[in-house]
Design a protein around this motif. Structure first.
Motif, PDB file in Angstrom:
ATOM      1  N   LEU A 284      34.378  49.196  39.504  1.00 52.18           N
ATOM      2  CA  LEU A 284      34.957  49.550  40.752  1.00 52.18           C
ATOM      3  C   LEU A 284      33.890  50.173  41.773  1.00 52.18           C
ATOM      4  O   LEU A 284      34.299  50.130  43.088  1.00 52.18           O
ATOM      5  CB  LEU A 284      35.877  50.742  40.258  1.00 52.18           C
ATOM      6  CG  LEU A 284      36.835  51.337  41.343  1.00 52.18           C
ATOM      7  CD1 LEU A 284      37.585  50.510  42.276  1.00 52.18           C
ATOM      8  CD2 LEU A 284      37.886  52.326  40.869  1.00 52.18           C
TER       9      LEU A 284
ATOM     10  N   TRP B  42      32.551  47.664  43.973  1.00 48.18           N
ATOM     11  CA  TRP B  42      33.366  47.175  44.845  1.00 48.18           C
ATOM     12  C   TRP B  42      33.288  48.242  46.001  1.00 48.18           C
ATOM     13  O   TRP B  42      33.395  47.657  47.117  1.00 48.18           O
ATOM     14  CB  TRP B  42      34.986  46.993  44.475  1.00 48.18           C
ATOM     15  CG  TRP B  42      35.193  45.788  43.488  1.00 48.18           C
ATOM     16  CD1 TRP B  42      35.606  45.675  42.297  1.00 48.18           C
ATOM     17  CD2 TRP B  42      35.467  44.559  44.254  1.00 48.18           C
ATOM     18  NE1 TRP B  42      36.033  44.474  42.004  1.00 48.18           N
ATOM     19  CE2 TRP B  42      35.913  43.735  43.056  1.00 48.18           C
ATOM     20  CE3 TRP B  42      35.430  44.175  45.629  1.00 48.18           C
ATOM     21  CZ2 TRP B  42      36.264  42.367  43.353  1.00 48.18           C
ATOM     22  CZ3 TRP B  42      35.536  42.604  45.829  1.00 48.18           C
ATOM     23  CH2 TRP B  42      36.127  41.933  44.713  1.00 48.18           C
ATOM     24  N   LYS B  43      33.538  49.335  45.764  1.00 47.72           N
ATOM     25  CA  LYS B  43      33.511  50.608  46.783  1.00 47.72           C
ATOM     26  C   LYS B  43      32.233  50.552  47.613  1.00 47.72           C
ATOM     27  O   LYS B  43      32.173  50.630  48.725  1.00 47.72           O
ATOM     28  CB  LYS B  43      33.562  51.937  46.119  1.00 47.72           C
ATOM     29  CG  LYS B  43      34.694  52.093  45.553  1.00 47.72           C
ATOM     30  CD  LYS B  43      35.030  53.496  44.688  1.00 47.72           C
ATOM     31  CE  LYS B  43      36.245  53.788  44.346  1.00 47.72           C
ATOM     32  NZ  LYS B  43      36.439  55.165  43.827  1.00 47.72           N
TER      33      LYS B  43
ATOM     34  N   GLU C   3      42.467  42.591  36.787  1.00 44.57           N
ATOM     35  CA  GLU C   3      41.777  43.883  37.108  1.00 44.57           C
ATOM     36  C   GLU C   3      40.725  43.628  38.309  1.00 44.57           C
ATOM     37  O   GLU C   3      40.963  44.675  39.087  1.00 44.57           O
ATOM     38  CB  GLU C   3      41.023  44.180  35.764  1.00 44.57           C
ATOM     39  CG  GLU C   3      40.244  45.322  35.701  1.00 44.57           C
ATOM     40  CD  GLU C   3      38.969  45.343  34.759  1.00 44.57           C
ATOM     41  OE1 GLU C   3      38.094  46.199  34.733  1.00 44.57           O
ATOM     42  OE2 GLU C   3      39.181  44.521  33.882  1.00 44.57           O
TER      43      GLU C   3
ATOM     44  N   ALA D 106      43.107  44.058  41.529  1.00 44.38           N
ATOM     45  CA  ALA D 106      43.529  45.393  41.475  1.00 44.38           C
ATOM     46  C   ALA D 106      42.347  46.472  42.200  1.00 44.38           C
ATOM     47  O   ALA D 106      42.541  47.170  42.878  1.00 44.38           O
ATOM     48  CB  ALA D 106      44.022  46.117  40.079  1.00 44.38           C
ATOM     49  N   ASN D 107      41.241  46.009  41.468  1.00 45.22           N
ATOM     50  CA  ASN D 107      39.877  46.925  41.836  1.00 45.22           C
ATOM     51  C   ASN D 107      39.544  46.952  43.313  1.00 45.22           C
ATOM     52  O   ASN D 107      38.924  47.744  43.912  1.00 45.22           O
ATOM     53  CB  ASN D 107      38.777  46.613  40.897  1.00 45.22           C
ATOM     54  CG  ASN D 107      38.978  47.482  39.741  1.00 45.22           C
ATOM     55  OD1 ASN D 107      39.443  48.468  39.352  1.00 45.22           O
ATOM     56  ND2 ASN D 107      38.225  46.996  38.591  1.00 45.22           N
TER      57      ASN D 107
ATOM     58  N   TRP E 218      41.475  46.011  45.784  1.00 44.42           N
ATOM     59  CA  TRP E 218      42.385  46.942  46.632  1.00 44.42           C
ATOM     60  C   TRP E 218      42.071  48.145  46.490  1.00 44.42           C
ATOM     61  O   TRP E 218      42.002  49.046  47.529  1.00 44.42           O
ATOM     62  CB  TRP E 218      43.975  46.663  46.129  1.00 44.42           C
ATOM     63  CG  TRP E 218      44.531  45.338  46.586  1.00 44.42           C
ATOM     64  CD1 TRP E 218      44.956  44.474  45.718  1.00 44.42           C
ATOM     65  CD2 TRP E 218      45.043  44.988  47.857  1.00 44.42           C
ATOM     66  NE1 TRP E 218      45.376  43.334  46.579  1.00 44.42           N
ATOM     67  CE2 TRP E 218      45.417  43.717  47.860  1.00 44.42           C
ATOM     68  CE3 TRP E 218      44.688  45.476  49.199  1.00 44.42           C
ATOM     69  CZ2 TRP E 218      45.764  42.923  48.974  1.00 44.42           C
ATOM     70  CZ3 TRP E 218      45.157  44.729  50.184  1.00 44.42           C
ATOM     71  CH2 TRP E 218      45.734  43.710  50.140  1.00 44.42           C
ATOM     72  N   LYS E 219      41.996  48.954  45.244  1.00 40.89           N
ATOM     73  CA  LYS E 219      41.692  50.051  44.809  1.00 40.89           C
ATOM     74  C   LYS E 219      40.269  50.791  45.645  1.00 40.89           C
ATOM     75  O   LYS E 219      40.152  51.813  46.106  1.00 40.89           O
ATOM     76  CB  LYS E 219      41.641  50.538  43.406  1.00 40.89           C
ATOM     77  CG  LYS E 219      41.435  51.809  43.124  1.00 40.89           C
ATOM     78  CD  LYS E 219      41.272  51.990  41.449  1.00 40.89           C
ATOM     79  CE  LYS E 219      42.662  51.177  40.992  1.00 40.89           C
ATOM     80  NZ  LYS E 219      42.313  51.319  39.118  1.00 40.89           N
ATOM     81  N   ALA E 220      39.380  49.882  45.589  1.00 43.87           N
ATOM     82  CA  ALA E 220      38.197  50.230  46.336  1.00 43.87           C
ATOM     83  C   ALA E 220      38.209  50.313  47.881  1.00 43.87           C
ATOM     84  O   ALA E 220      37.421  51.163  48.496  1.00 43.87           O
ATOM     85  CB  ALA E 220      37.012  49.322  46.214  1.00 43.87           C
ATOM     86  N   GLY E 221      39.350  49.893  48.511  1.00 43.21           N
ATOM     87  CA  GLY E 221      39.634  50.074  49.933  1.00 43.21           C
ATOM     88  C   GLY E 221      39.569  48.680  50.591  1.00 43.21           C
ATOM     89  O   GLY E 221      39.407  48.612  52.011  1.00 43.21           O
TER      90      GLY E 221
END
Length: 223
Positions: A37, A40-41, A68, A71-72, A74-77
């Motif tokens: 993650l 990714w960020k 996963e 999802a990561n 998206w979660k990272a932005g």
């Protein structure tokens, strides 16, 4: 299948507004299980705005870390996340193509994978394909099945891979085009590289096969 998400990315790809441009990345199922993650960020922080994650790889089929990984992203932005699939007529579990596509689309739905578009990856591999005409019709069956299930579809290939796989087939020219040309130039100035299959206005260019920062085992793309 009720499509969970229709991204602005899809709409803009169809309109092809060349004055709007951004950078992104794509990642294979193999590498998808390794990227964290935080990595990714890191990509988001350095300006990547979209990701395309491999969901299905021929005989290996659905990626183990797909849910996963998406999802990561998206979660990272990431502002937009798509998936891509590599299918072939001689790959285990890929026939008939309609059944394979149903399996993919239903899996994405059942696991609440949020994506905007499904890209069909058309390229060579040893023993994967038949004649150009047979290949074109097989791919058409797969694409038509995805479209019948409400999926937004695009085609990924390159000038060489397209000709070697389906010859001069132009049956997908109305779909968004994502092409590969590793010139490390984030622009569509290389018109010869995307003028195949009847396309004249690409949506995405894969311009390098690795990133120099964050997690490097990703391809980088221009939209």
């Amino acid at each position: 299948m009720k499509l969970l998400f229709v991204s602005l990315f899809v709409i803009f790809a169809l309109l092809y507004i060349e004055t709007e441009s951004t950078l992104g990345l794509d990642i294979s199922t193999t590498d998808c299980g390794e990227i964290t993650l935080d990595q990714w960020k890191c990509h988001v922080n350095e300006g990547k705005e979209f990701a395309i994650v491999e969901a299905f790889r021929g005989g290996y089929q659905i990626g183990e870390h797909l849910v996963e990984c998406v999802a990561n992203a998206w979660k990272a932005g990431m502002k937009h996340v798509d998936v891509y699939v590599f299918m072939c007529p001689n790959c285990r579990g890929n026939n008939p193509p309609e059944t394979a596509v149903k399996t993919i689309v239903n899996y994405l739905s059942e696991h609440n994978v949020k994506y905007g578009m499904m890209w069909f990856d058309i390229e060579l591999c040893t023993g994967c394909w038949n004649s150009a005409s047979e290949n074109a019709q097989w791919i058409k069956r797969a694409v038509d099945q995805a479209k019948s299930m409400g999926v937004n579809v695009g085609i990924y290939s390159s000038h060489y891979e397209w000709g070697a796989t389906v010859g001069s087939y132009e049956g997908f020219k109305d779909l968004p085009q994502w092409y590969a040309h590793y010139d490390n130039n984030p622009s569509f100035s290389d018109s010869w590289a995307y003028q195949y299959g009847g396309w004249t206005k690409p949506s995405i260019k894969q311009y390098n096969d690795h990133s120099t920062n964050c997690y490097t085992n990703v391809d980088v793309d221009y939209y």
